[in-house]
Design a protein around this motif. Structure first.
Motif, PDB file in Angstrom:
ATOM      1  N   ALA A 228       0.835  -1.201   0.000  1.00 32.80           N
ATOM      2  CA  ALA A 228       0.000   0.000   0.000  1.00 32.80           C
ATOM      3  C   ALA A 228       0.872   1.253   0.000  1.00 32.80           C
ATOM      4  N   PHE A 229       1.909   1.245   0.843  1.00 31.07           N
ATOM      5  CA  PHE A 229       2.814   2.391   0.932  1.00 31.07           C
ATOM      6  C   PHE A 229       3.446   2.692  -0.427  1.00 31.07           C
ATOM      7  N   GLY A 230       3.886   1.627  -1.118  1.00 33.85           N
ATOM      8  CA  GLY A 230       4.598   1.778  -2.384  1.00 33.85           C
ATOM      9  C   GLY A 230       3.740   2.273  -3.530  1.00 33.85           C
ATOM     10  N   THR A 231       2.413   2.249  -3.348  1.00 30.18           N
ATOM     11  CA  THR A 231       1.539   2.750  -4.405  1.00 30.18           C
ATOM     12  C   THR A 231       0.802   4.036  -3.991  1.00 30.18           C
TER      13      THR A 231
ATOM     14  N   LEU B 139       0.481  10.485  -3.519  1.00 30.88           N
ATOM     15  CA  LEU B 139       0.459  11.693  -2.688  1.00 30.88           C
ATOM     16  C   LEU B 139       1.631  12.610  -3.041  1.00 30.88           C
ATOM     17  N   HIS B 140       2.839  12.022  -3.101  1.00 35.65           N
ATOM     18  CA  HIS B 140       4.013  12.827  -3.457  1.00 35.65           C
ATOM     19  C   HIS B 140       3.896  13.367  -4.883  1.00 35.65           C
ATOM     20  N   GLY B 141       3.306  12.552  -5.771  1.00 37.62           N
ATOM     21  CA  GLY B 141       3.124  12.985  -7.153  1.00 37.62           C
ATOM     22  C   GLY B 141       2.174  14.174  -7.241  1.00 37.62           C
ATOM     23  N   ALA B 142       1.072  14.098  -6.492  1.00 35.81           N
ATOM     24  CA  ALA B 142       0.114  15.209  -6.499  1.00 35.81           C
ATOM     25  C   ALA B 142       0.763  16.477  -5.944  1.00 35.81           C
ATOM     26  N   LEU B 143       1.566  16.302  -4.880  1.00 38.57           N
ATOM     27  CA  LEU B 143       2.281  17.440  -4.298  1.00 38.57           C
ATOM     28  C   LEU B 143       3.260  18.028  -5.319  1.00 38.57           C
ATOM     29  N   GLY B 144       3.959  17.147  -6.017  1.00 36.45           N
ATOM     30  CA  GLY B 144       4.919  17.592  -7.037  1.00 36.45           C
ATOM     31  C   GLY B 144       4.221  18.334  -8.164  1.00 36.45           C
TER      32      GLY B 144
ATOM     33  N   LEU C 126      11.900  -1.222  -5.957  1.00 34.29           N
ATOM     34  CA  LEU C 126      12.067  -1.878  -7.260  1.00 34.29           C
ATOM     35  C   LEU C 126      10.837  -2.652  -7.728  1.00 34.29           C
ATOM     36  N   ALA C 127      10.212  -3.379  -6.809  1.00 42.79           N
ATOM     37  CA  ALA C 127       9.145  -4.294  -7.229  1.00 42.79           C
ATOM     38  C   ALA C 127       7.758  -3.685  -7.068  1.00 42.79           C
ATOM     39  N   ILE C 128       7.638  -2.590  -6.319  1.00 40.51           N
ATOM     40  CA  ILE C 128       6.314  -1.988  -6.132  1.00 40.51           C
ATOM     41  C   ILE C 128       6.244  -0.611  -6.805  1.00 40.51           C
ATOM     42  N   THR C 129       7.039   0.346  -6.308  1.00 40.47           N
ATOM     43  CA  THR C 129       6.891   1.729  -6.771  1.00 40.47           C
ATOM     44  C   THR C 129       7.362   1.945  -8.214  1.00 40.47           C
ATOM     45  N   PHE C 130       8.491   1.338  -8.576  1.00 38.85           N
ATOM     46  CA  PHE C 130       8.964   1.539  -9.950  1.00 38.85           C
ATOM     47  C   PHE C 130       7.934   1.043 -10.979  1.00 38.85           C
TER      48      PHE C 130
END
Lengths: 324, 100
Positions: free
Chosen positions: A236-239, A244-249, A299-303
């Motif tokens: 859940a954290f990795g997605t 959230l960080h993307g929206a902030l960015g 590597l396996a979740i967020t990327f």
């Protein structure tokens, strides 16, 4: 949104990545020789620097000041938000939380490149100075998170100064920063001489990127077995954290005057997790942090999440925010 | 040919430790060392290397005192947190004075 998502999933980048994962799932012996992997990553980073530098020569200092400021701000915010969420909600120990936060505070250059390619394909060219912003985001997040970890854990594997030296003189920084300076200094005429090979919108670069993503798929695929060890919280954290960080960015990028393309790329930068500079830095500075957690989530979740779904999502968010 | 018995210390470690470990060997009295890339698996699984996986095999020929110091240091500082194994074998070398 659905059509953008489909369009992205059918891009050579996403398909090559999927092929790599598939190869690993069927236990194929396919893998890129280590030297080829290293060689391609050097080429990609150098091209990114050179092309960025050549284009930077046309940018004004005034246009880059605000975007640069919000980029550094993102580099200071994302490791802290990651650390707090991991500690408070995920109940991770200090070293594990700081280790994972170091990865999410830094940036993945390949995710950056994928976002650049995606926005170009959507007809929303990001600003020419984006690679310069990439260099600003590489380092602060790692060090802030490692400092949080070292201070709160009381002890650390080695002095932070050595880590600082290692990250600042690592392959990524030398090629990116060095490439920017060289590209900036050489002038348009010289750039034209090598543009056919180093143009990040050219066939050579895009082709090399496809091979690199194939290997990234193999690497991510080999980590899939560790998803169970990482647990549902990290999944859940990795997605969720990248969104959230993307929206902030996207929001900060839009405020700083970036167009939809630039804001999308900045969002992808903020959302991404480093897996080249951060792992060795974390391993040596916070030796008690479990590598299975930070490597698997980065590597396996967020990327994969960013490559397959995140980038089009950030594009939608940036488009909505700018009312375009 | 005249040979001298000495200790061969072998350390297999995650690649990220190569620089620290080779510096350590020389600090503790080694006169040279050999590093080879390696592959394998152990109780700790993941390696934080780029690209991920693999290890380094560090070999050094030293006298018995230095071998003890190396093992003691590695055991104290690296065994608890890193993927590292270390062992000693007795080897017969020519030019024994070269190593001690």
């Amino acid at each position: 949104m659905a059509s953008i998502l489909t369009q992205n999933l059918l891009s050579p980048i996403a398909l090559a990545f999927a092929l790599g994962v598939f190869a690993k799932l069927v236990r194929s012996e396919l893998q890129l020789p280590k030297d080829v992997y290293t060689g391609i990553s050097i080429y990609l980073l150098l091209a990114l620097g050179l092309h960025g530098g050549a284009e930077l020569a046309h940018a004004s200092l005034a246009s880059i000041a605000w975007p640069a400021l919000v980029t550094v701000l993102l580099g200071l915010i994302t490791p802290v938000t990651s650390y707090l969420v991991l500690r408070r909600i995920g109940r991770f120990g200090v070293q594990d939380a700081a280790g994972i936060a170091a990865h999410y505070g830094s940036v993945s250059a390949v995710t950056f490149i994928a976002a650049q390619q995606f926005t170009q394909a959507m007809g929303a060219s990001p600003e020419a100075f984006m690679p310069t912003l990439l260099t600003l985001l590489e380092s602060p997040g790692i060090h802030l998170a490692l400092a949080i970890g070292a201070v709160n854990a009381g002890a650390s594997g080695r002095p932070l100064g050595e880590t600082l030296h290692e990250v600042l003189t690592g392959r990524t920084m030398i090629l990116l920063v060095g490439g920017l300076v060289v590209g900036f200094a050489m002038g348009d005429k010289n750039w034209q001489g090598i543009a056919a090979f180093f143009d990040t919108q050219g066939a050579a670069f895009k082709g090399a990127l496809v091979i690199f993503l194939l290997e990234m798929g193999i690497v991510a695929g080999s980590r899939l077995a560790d998803l169970a060890k990482a647990g549902p919280f990290l999944l859940a954290f990795g997605t969720v954290m990248p969104v959230l960080h993307g929206a902030l960015g996207a929001a900060l990028g839009s405020l700083a005057g970036l167009g939809v393309g630039g804001a999308t790329v900045l969002a992808a930068m903020a959302a991404s997790a480093s897996y080249i500079a951060a792992p060795p830095a974390v391993r040596l500075t916070l030796p008690e942090a479990n590598p299975t957690y930070y490597l698997t989530s980065a590597l396996a979740i967020t990327f994969p999440f960013n490559i397959l779904a995140g980038i089009p999502l950030y594009f939608e968010i940036a488009t909505l925010m700018q009312g375009a | 040919m005249h040979t001298v018995p000495l200790k061969l210390v072998t350390i297999v470690a995650e690649p990220v430790l190569e620089e620290q470990l080779t510096a350590l060997l020389h600090r503790l009295g080694a006169r040279g060392h050999t590093v080879t890339d390696s592959r394998g698996a152990g109780s700790r699984g993941m390696r934080a290397s780029d690209p991920p996986g693999g290890g380094v095999r560090i070999e050094v020929v030293v006298g018995p005192d230095v071998a003890d110091r190396i093992l003691a240091h590695v055991a104290e500082h690296y065994f608890p947190t890193y993927a590292v194994i270390a062992f000693v074998s007795i080897v017969e070398v020519v030019r024994g004075e070269k190593y001690v």
